[in-house]
Design a protein around this motif. Structure first.
Motif, mmCIF file in Angstrom:
data_model
loop_
_atom_site.group_PDB
_atom_site.id
_atom_site.type_symbol
_atom_site.label_atom_id
_atom_site.label_comp_id
_atom_site.label_asym_id
_atom_site.label_seq_id
_atom_site.Cartn_x
_atom_site.Cartn_y
_atom_site.Cartn_z
ATOM 1 N N VAL A 84 11.732 -8.066 -4.025
ATOM 2 C CA VAL A 84 10.573 -7.665 -4.824
ATOM 3 C C VAL A 84 9.361 -7.495 -3.914
ATOM 4 N N TYR A 85 8.353 -6.832 -4.455
ATOM 5 C CA TYR A 85 7.048 -6.707 -3.806
ATOM 6 C C TYR A 85 6.028 -7.377 -4.705
ATOM 7 N N ALA A 113 9.584 0.135 -7.308
ATOM 8 C CA ALA A 113 8.673 0.492 -6.219
ATOM 9 C C ALA A 113 9.117 1.781 -5.533
ATOM 10 N N LEU A 114 10.419 1.928 -5.321
ATOM 11 C CA LEU A 114 10.924 3.146 -4.688
ATOM 12 C C LEU A 114 10.766 4.350 -5.611
ATOM 13 N N PHE A 115 10.896 4.138 -6.911
ATOM 14 C CA PHE A 115 10.667 5.219 -7.864
ATOM 15 C C PHE A 115 9.212 5.668 -7.798
ATOM 16 N N GLN A 129 14.077 6.322 0.586
ATOM 17 C CA GLN A 129 14.124 6.160 2.034
ATOM 18 C C GLN A 129 12.838 5.573 2.604
ATOM 19 N N GLU A 130 11.768 5.632 1.854
ATOM 20 C CA GLU A 130 10.480 5.168 2.369
ATOM 21 C C GLU A 130 9.633 4.628 1.229
ATOM 22 N N LEU A 131 8.970 3.503 1.489
ATOM 23 C CA LEU A 131 8.083 2.919 0.496
ATOM 24 C C LEU A 131 6.680 3.493 0.688
ATOM 25 N N LYS A 132 6.131 4.042 -0.386
ATOM 26 C CA LYS A 132 4.766 4.572 -0.370
ATOM 27 C C LYS A 132 4.099 4.152 -1.668
ATOM 28 N N LEU A 133 3.522 2.969 -1.658
ATOM 29 C CA LEU A 133 2.893 2.441 -2.858
ATOM 30 C C LEU A 133 1.379 2.513 -2.751
ATOM 31 N N LYS A 134 0.761 2.921 -3.826
ATOM 32 C CA LYS A 134 -0.697 2.936 -3.894
ATOM 33 C C LYS A 134 -1.127 1.865 -4.892
#
Length: 306
Positions: free
Chosen positions: A222-223, A282-284, A291-296
């Motif tokens: 989890v994040y 989070a990946l959604f 392939q890459e996490l990009k969370l705002k």
């Protein structure tokens, strides 16, 4: 040492003796003294006889001794913690036995002592056996460094720790009560209780720590994002905050009260007191390529009305 800081060690002379134990060094750092109100039940003024206080000072660790107080055959005293570590008397080098100094223990019970954080601004005086209880919650006791990426041993007051975070941990500092941060990780499947990010915000004249990290909740990665307040809990409760993350028409929102940095980072994390994001979600939110996490993460801090 960072300019403006001071250490407890500067107030005592170093004793150049070998007690056959590993030295323990504790530094209390502070900024210029500030005024605080006196807690109920505490006294202001001069404590009991200074000469007796000196007798209660352990010659090894320099702390005030509490029962059981031990002595060597020649009458030199030391605390129970140090008695278990040393092989001989630190004063006369005589072999230690297991002798209690009952007379000093009885005399000490009638004394009133200053708080150990007197050097940091606490001017209150307490009965001998009440002193330890006070020190556990003393307003002037130093804070632990809030940086969670390593077990940082540094302690100090808030201004010192802010400077420490900026210079030693290279933490980003921002002014303002709203934020919009982007967190990127190229390998989001590598989650091993890793702390990722700490950002400090200057808001309403106080400092707030925004934590964002990845860890395993049981077997599920989890994040989590949460905010801690650089100050005591009674001040932290005057504020609230929101955190928000989302994309593709979906949104997760958390509203809470910042936790004081008196509560450890691990304690806050383990209590789940923050925005929890499952890795699949989070990946959604990151675009769906997995392939890459990009969370705002967006958020706001505000002060509650009295």
């Amino acid at each position: 040492m960072t300019p403006g800081g001071s250490t407890y060690g500067e107030m005592t002379e170093a004793r150049n003796v070998d007690y056959d134990i590993a030295p323990e060094i504790v530094e209390y750092r502070r900024s210029p003294r500030r005024k605080f109100s006196t807690p109920n039940g505490a006294k202001r003024g001069v404590s009991s006889n200074t000469a007796v206080h000196e007798l209660l000072e352990c010659p090894v660790c320099m702390d005030v001794m509490y029962p059981p107080i031990h002595q060597c055959p020649n009458g030199h005293t030391l605390c129970s913690k140090c008695q278990a570590k040393v092989r001989c008397c630190p004063i006369c080098r005589h072999e230690l036995g297991n002798i209690r100094c009952l007379a000093l223990e009885r005399v000490a019970e009638s004394l009133e002592l200053p708080c150990k954080y007197q050097i940091l601004g606490c001017q209150d005086i307490f009965p001998y056996h009440s002193r330890l209880r006070h020190e556990q919650n003393c307003t002037f006791r130093p804070y632990n460094c809030p940086y969670a990426g390593a077990e940082c041993p540094v302690t100090g007051d808030v201004p010192f720790l802010v400077a420490h975070l900026k210079s030693d941990h290279k933490v980003d500092m921002h002014d303002g009560c709203t934020f919009n941060h982007r967190y990127v990780k190229s390998n989001p499947h590598d989650v091993e209780n890793a702390t990722w990010m700490l950002t400090v915000f200057n808001c309403y004249g106080y400092q707030f720590c925004l934590h964002f990290e990845a860890f395993n909740l049981g077997t599920a990665p989890v994040y989590m994002a949460f905010i801690r307040f650089m100050g005591d809990d009674h001040e932290a409760r005057k504020f609230s905050y929101t955190l928000e993350v989302g994309a593709n028409g979906r949104k997760l929102t958390w509203q809470g009260v910042p936790r004081s940095i008196r509560d450890s980072h691990t304690k806050v994390r383990d209590s789940m007191d923050g925005l929890i994001i499952q890795r699949n979600m989070a990946l959604f939110f990151s675009g769906g390529n997995w392939q890459e996490l990009k969370l705002k993460v967006a958020g706001r801090i505000w002060k509650e009305q009295a």
